[in-house]
Design an enzyme around this catalytic site. Structure first.
Site, PDB file in Angstrom:
ATOM      1  N   ARG A   1      14.992  19.991 -31.117  1.00 48.66           N
ATOM      2  CA  ARG A   1      13.923  19.736 -32.085  1.00 48.66           C
ATOM      3  C   ARG A   1      13.001  18.630 -31.554  1.00 48.66           C
ATOM      4  NH1 ARG A   1      13.019  16.537 -36.591  1.00 48.66           N
ATOM      5  NH2 ARG A   1      12.197  17.555 -38.468  1.00 48.66           N
TER       6      ARG A   1
ATOM      7  N   TYR B   1       8.228  26.491 -54.507  1.00 40.95           N
ATOM      8  CA  TYR B   1       7.624  25.570 -53.524  1.00 40.95           C
ATOM      9  C   TYR B   1       6.100  25.647 -53.551  1.00 40.95           C
ATOM     10  CZ  TYR B   1      12.295  24.848 -51.653  1.00 40.95           C
ATOM     11  OH  TYR B   1      13.614  24.503 -51.523  1.00 40.95           O
TER      12      TYR B   1
ATOM     13  N   ARG C   1      22.870  27.875 -42.746  1.00 39.49           N
ATOM     14  CA  ARG C   1      22.301  26.750 -41.990  1.00 39.49           C
ATOM     15  C   ARG C   1      23.176  26.356 -40.802  1.00 39.49           C
ATOM     16  NH1 ARG C   1      18.149  23.536 -44.431  1.00 39.49           N
ATOM     17  NH2 ARG C   1      17.305  24.704 -46.150  1.00 39.49           N
TER      18      ARG C   1
ATOM     19  N   ASP D   1      12.371  29.592 -41.218  1.00 50.21           N
ATOM     20  CA  ASP D   1      12.482  29.009 -42.555  1.00 50.21           C
ATOM     21  C   ASP D   1      11.901  29.973 -43.571  1.00 50.21           C
ATOM     22  OD1 ASP D   1      13.316  26.363 -43.848  1.00 50.21           O
ATOM     23  OD2 ASP D   1      11.454  26.844 -44.863  1.00 50.21           O
TER      24      ASP D   1
ATOM     25  N   ARG E   1      20.753  20.061 -38.177  1.00 57.59           N
ATOM     26  CA  ARG E   1      20.877  18.660 -37.783  1.00 57.59           C
ATOM     27  C   ARG E   1      22.289  18.095 -37.669  1.00 57.59           C
ATOM     28  NH1 ARG E   1      16.400  15.825 -41.497  1.00 57.59           N
ATOM     29  NH2 ARG E   1      16.965  17.597 -42.815  1.00 57.59           N
TER      30      ARG E   1
END
Ligand code: 1CP
Length: 362
Positions: free
Chosen positions: A48, A162, A35, A85, A39
């Site tokens: 973003r 998921y 990652r 992703d 952020r």
């Protein structure tokens, strides 16, 4: 020829990461961070915001390339990782991925029954998922052979959590209910996912990814028997189906099961090139158990990046000493960097890996 050729892999300026994965000698231990775009970087938040939302960022090759490059401009990283992703595959299968502000990913059409599994097709990587391949091609061009590009996918089990839970989960009761009450239905889904992941990763390799990694973030919530049945066997099938050489060079495959320390030998036996480690196992033990069969990637606790520079350097020194002499180690965090880590601390970490590892490669 009207098409601009990408720089051949053999012309990479920094190939430490690929060399370490093949256990070839290196001058210093290579490092990248799971990652590494995200952020914790203010410039990521700005891009973003420009894209509007996370999936629009992934779908825009120029902006996905921009955020892939951002951490490389700040830090001396030895690899870039595609900005995308793992949930692109379920989205392309028609499950309707969306992100609610402040929450994790959600699906509007989760898998609930055999009929839902039957409806699912194998996405075409150059069709519904072409935006990912376009991002790979754009990033390869922009990298100009500086460092290799890592492509990735989720493991079938992790994707299925998921898809069946409808989003993130803590107890995984819905997917375990299916695993234990209707195993044939779950296996059918796993087969479709394994085929989808294989063609998705092969398309990333054809588009320019020089190495691929499979994230099995949730394999560690299974018992040893169930891990083998529902996660590992499908990752092994994918490894078997992957393009292992491209552009004159080996394309190394890394498997990462979070909390998978108990099963290292089994993971290494799939035929992968490297095993990713989280921080719940000592890397010397992992090296002893796996021997020289595969390379190892890891394994500093990401929360260590909250510590002082001295403490971070000490931890890097301890992990390097624990791995010991020679190649075969790609330094990384044991999981993704946290979003409130000061970026300077990531710089301290990366520089420490390069500086302190040189004596281990003489
Ligand atoms: O900007 C935002 O708010 C979105 C946050 C975000 C980011 C930056 C998500 C949503 N995905 C990503 C990018 C991402 N995801 C990368 C980029 C490449 C890089 O490392 O720079 C990668 C490799 C992933 C992979 C991923 N997504 C995994 C496997 C690795 C892991 O962290 O365990 C998983 C489980 C996901 C699902 C996902 N996507 C996003 C979030 C917040 C999550 C996790 C949700 C959960 O905890 O269940």
């Amino acid at each position: 020829m009207s098409q601009q050729p990408t720089t051949p892999t053999s012309e990479l300026k920094n190939d430490r990461y690929l060399r370490a994965l093949s256990k070839q000698p290196v001058d210093a231990t290579p490092v990248w961070m799971m990652r590494q775009a995200g952020r914790y970087l203010p410039e990521y938040k700005a891009t973003r915001a420009q894209a509007g939302d996370f999936m629009s960022l992934c779908r825009n090759a120029e902006l996905a390339c921009e955020v892939t490059m951002q951490p490389l401009r700040r830090f001396d990283l030895d690899a870039a990782i595609l900005f995308s992703d793992i949930l692109t595959i379920p989205d392309a299968m028609g499950l309707g991925l969306y992100f609610e502000a402040g929450e994790g990913p959600k699906f509007s059409n989760p898998i609930q029954s055999q009929a839902d599994v039957d409806k699912i097709g194998i996405p075409d990587p150059e069709g519904e998922l072409q935006y990912v391949m376009n991002a790979v091609r754009t990033i390869r061009k922009e990298l100009k052979g500086e460092v290799p590009l890592i492509g990735f996918s989720g493991s079938p089990w992790t994707l299925a959590t998921y898809m069946i839970e409808g989003g993130s989960s803590k107890a995984f009761t819905k997917i375990k209910k299916m695993a234990f009450a209707q195993p044939a239905v779950l296996h059918k889904l796993m087969e479709k996912l394994a085929d989808s992941v294989t063609s998705y990763l092969n398309a990333q390799i054809a588009a320019g990814a020089q190495s691929v990694m499979i994230f099995d973030t949730w394999g560690g919530v299974l018992s040893p028997r169930d891990y083998n049945e529902f996660s590992l066997q499908y990752m092994a099938r994918i490894v078997d189906g992957l393009t292992r050489h491209n552009d004159g060079r080996k394309v190394p495959v890394t498997l990462f099961t979070k909390n998978g320390g108990m099963w290292l030998e089994d993971i290494a036996a799939t035929g992968c090139d490297a095993v990713g480690l989280d921080w719940t196992i000592n890397i010397d033990e992992a090296r002893r158990r796996i021997g020289d069969k595969v390379a190892l990637q890891g394994n500093m606790d990401p929360s260590m990046l909250y510590a002082s520079p001295q403490r971070i350097e000490q931890e890097v020194a301890d992990i390097l000493a624990s791995y010991g002499q020679g190649s075969g180690h790609v330094f990384n965090l044991g999981h993704g960097i946290h979003l409130d880590v000061p970026p300077e601390n990531a710089g301290v970490f990366i520089d420490a890996v390069h500086r302190l590892s040189r004596p281990y490669h003489r």
